[in-house]
Design a protein around this motif. Structure first.
Motif, mmCIF file in Angstrom:
data_model
loop_
_atom_site.group_PDB
_atom_site.id
_atom_site.type_symbol
_atom_site.label_atom_id
_atom_site.label_comp_id
_atom_site.label_asym_id
_atom_site.label_seq_id
_atom_site.Cartn_x
_atom_site.Cartn_y
_atom_site.Cartn_z
ATOM 1 N N ILE A 77 0.818 -1.211 0.000
ATOM 2 C CA ILE A 77 0.000 0.000 0.000
ATOM 3 C C ILE A 77 0.857 1.268 0.000
ATOM 4 O O ILE A 77 0.700 2.150 -0.854
ATOM 5 C CB ILE A 77 -0.956 -0.023 1.209
ATOM 6 N N ALA A 81 1.583 3.818 -3.184
ATOM 7 C CA ALA A 81 1.152 5.212 -3.027
ATOM 8 C C ALA A 81 2.325 6.180 -3.208
ATOM 9 O O ALA A 81 2.223 7.178 -3.933
ATOM 10 C CB ALA A 81 0.511 5.397 -1.659
ATOM 11 N N GLN A 85 2.612 8.457 -6.754
ATOM 12 C CA GLN A 85 1.822 9.632 -6.395
ATOM 13 C C GLN A 85 1.878 10.721 -7.459
ATOM 14 O O GLN A 85 1.027 11.623 -7.470
ATOM 15 C CB GLN A 85 2.278 10.184 -5.053
ATOM 16 N N LEU A 91 -6.839 7.103 -3.170
ATOM 17 C CA LEU A 91 -6.774 5.674 -2.887
ATOM 18 C C LEU A 91 -8.155 5.178 -2.458
ATOM 19 O O LEU A 91 -8.937 5.924 -1.864
ATOM 20 C CB LEU A 91 -5.764 5.402 -1.769
ATOM 21 N N PHE A 105 -3.586 3.191 5.399
ATOM 22 C CA PHE A 105 -4.281 4.267 4.693
ATOM 23 C C PHE A 105 -4.442 5.497 5.576
ATOM 24 O O PHE A 105 -4.323 6.635 5.094
ATOM 25 C CB PHE A 105 -5.644 3.777 4.196
ATOM 26 N N VAL A 115 -8.307 9.294 0.767
ATOM 27 C CA VAL A 115 -8.727 7.890 0.797
ATOM 28 C C VAL A 115 -10.249 7.800 0.857
ATOM 29 O O VAL A 115 -10.896 8.476 1.665
ATOM 30 C CB VAL A 115 -8.134 7.155 2.012
ATOM 31 N N THR A 139 -7.142 8.498 -8.946
ATOM 32 C CA THR A 139 -7.051 7.199 -8.264
ATOM 33 C C THR A 139 -5.859 6.396 -8.781
ATOM 34 O O THR A 139 -5.695 6.239 -9.996
ATOM 35 C CB THR A 139 -8.337 6.380 -8.463
ATOM 36 N N LEU A 141 -4.743 3.448 -6.607
ATOM 37 C CA LEU A 141 -4.720 2.150 -5.924
ATOM 38 C C LEU A 141 -6.090 1.807 -5.354
ATOM 39 O O LEU A 141 -6.766 2.659 -4.771
ATOM 40 C CB LEU A 141 -3.696 2.169 -4.776
#
Length: 382
Positions: A77, A81, A85, A91, A105, A115, A139, A141
């Motif tokens: 994750i 990210a 980015q 996300l 997150f 998120v 977006t 992920l």
């Protein structure tokens, strides 16, 4: 003693323990060393990597060994990210993820990422259309677990993955810690880009995790200081643990079908017992994994039930082992619309290979005795 906490950890196969001991004795060299002993240790790691890839129908170079499911989730994750980015900082995940996902997150939000935490229905399932509706131009992920570690609900990963193929710049991560060895997983076919697993959940040793990383994806590393694991995860590899984990994975997958059938029968038996006890309420809905049953005794503190079951030789748990000492209501149960009392009083039963119908009957007897004992105390203990 009857151990019903296999979601937290599983007893390792005897063959796995033996393999780990043998490798620990004979292959003590650092696999990054240039001498022959180092090269021999490195060969064992690569053979194990090839075995993992073969068992899960992927390519050898697409697997990273980590210290466990928590690290695999964090690396997947945060690694995606931070690496991507530049494409965007949005996300998507769900409200019922394991803490290692959910809190990753939350950490990324502090770094400026946005998120979306998707809701689930009362049975504990996310809707694929909600995933697609949440997508924006930013977006990068989507992360959704396969089997929920508390409720056992199975998310529609295949359908979500198929829909996400329309968005090639969005990466799809799946936490499969509670599903590998229990349910079929078609990583490439389902469009999964990253997938996390943990050895001690499938009768392997603690301290070893797997992370599938589709070819062509680069992660921003959590650890620096070495070139191990394709420069994605620095640090000396745990050679005995990796070799033993690959063996545990193979053994678990070979017996997966029979295990699933057996557990389904045991689950049906336990569900009938719980439904016959008015004070208990089952949580979650179908489809769900056959090895997890979750219920609540609303108005009763779960640790009281756990300790009383232990007096009858039953080992169970309240929620994820990572959060079991936290006395807050279950975030997962609140997400499915459970009351505060129901969300506070959850009990998780998870089966293993050793369980039989007589064990479920014994568990049922213990549950009835515990409830009968606690009913007069119910309100005083809330």
């Amino acid at each position: 003693m009857l151990y019903f906490d296999h979601c937290a950890s599983t007893p390792p196969y005897d063959e796995v323990v033996q393999t780990m001991m043998e490798v620990m004795r004979s292959q003590y060299a650092n696999p990054s060393s240039l001498h022959r002993l180092g090269a021999d240790a490195d060969k064992l790691i690569e053979r194990s990597r090839a075995l993992v890839a073969q068992q899960l129908q992927t390519t050898k170079g697409e697997w990273i060994f980590t210290s466990g499911g928590t690290e695999s989730n964090n690396l997947a994750i945060k690694g995606v990210a931070r690496q991507y980015q530049g494409r965007g900082k949005h996300l998507i995940t769900t409200q019922i993820e394991h803490a290692s996902v959910y809190e990753s997150f939350k950490q990324l939000e502090q770094e400026g990422f946005r998120v979306t935490y998707l809701p689930v229905d009362r049975s504990g399932h996310v809707r694929p259309e909600h995933v697609i509706e949440a997508i924006t131009d930013e977006t990068i992920l989507v992360s959704i677990m396969h089997v929920n570690n508390e409720l056992g609900t199975i998310q529609p990963i295949e359908e979500i993955g198929m829909r996400l193929k329309q968005y090639p710049k969005i990466l799809f991560h799946v936490d499969a810690v509670q599903s590998i060895g229990k349910l079929p997983i078609a990583i490439e076919q389902w469009g999964i880009d990253l997938l996390s697993g943990s050895a001690h959940k499938l009768r392997g040793p603690k301290g070893v995790g797997f992370l599938y990383l589709r070819s062509g994806i680069t992660l921003y590393p959590l650890f620096t200081g070495g070139t191990q694991e394709g420069k994605q995860r620095a640090g000396t590899q745990n050679v005995p643990g990796i070799v033993a984990s690959a063996k545990a994975l193979r053994m678990s997958l070979e017996s997966q079908t029979q295990r699933n059938q057996k557990h389904a029968s045991l689950k049906s038996q336990l569900n009938s017992i719980i439904d016959d006890i008015p004070e208990l309420k089952r949580n979650g809905g179908e489809p769900s994994s056959s090895h997890i049953v979750h219920f609540s005794y609303p108005g009763m503190k779960p640790e009281v039930i756990i300790h009383m079951l232990e007096q009858h030789g039953i080992m169970a748990s309240t929620k994820s082992a990572c959060s079991s000492k936290d006395d807050k209501p279950s975030r997962v149960l609140l997400a499915i619309g459970a009351s505060h009392e129901q969300a506070t009083g959850g009990i998780r039963i998870s089966f293993g290979d050793e369980h039989a119908e007589r064990d479920i009957a014994a568990l049922g007897t213990a549950l009835r005795l515990v409830v009968e004992h606690l009913k007069p105390l119910e309100r005083r203990l809330t």
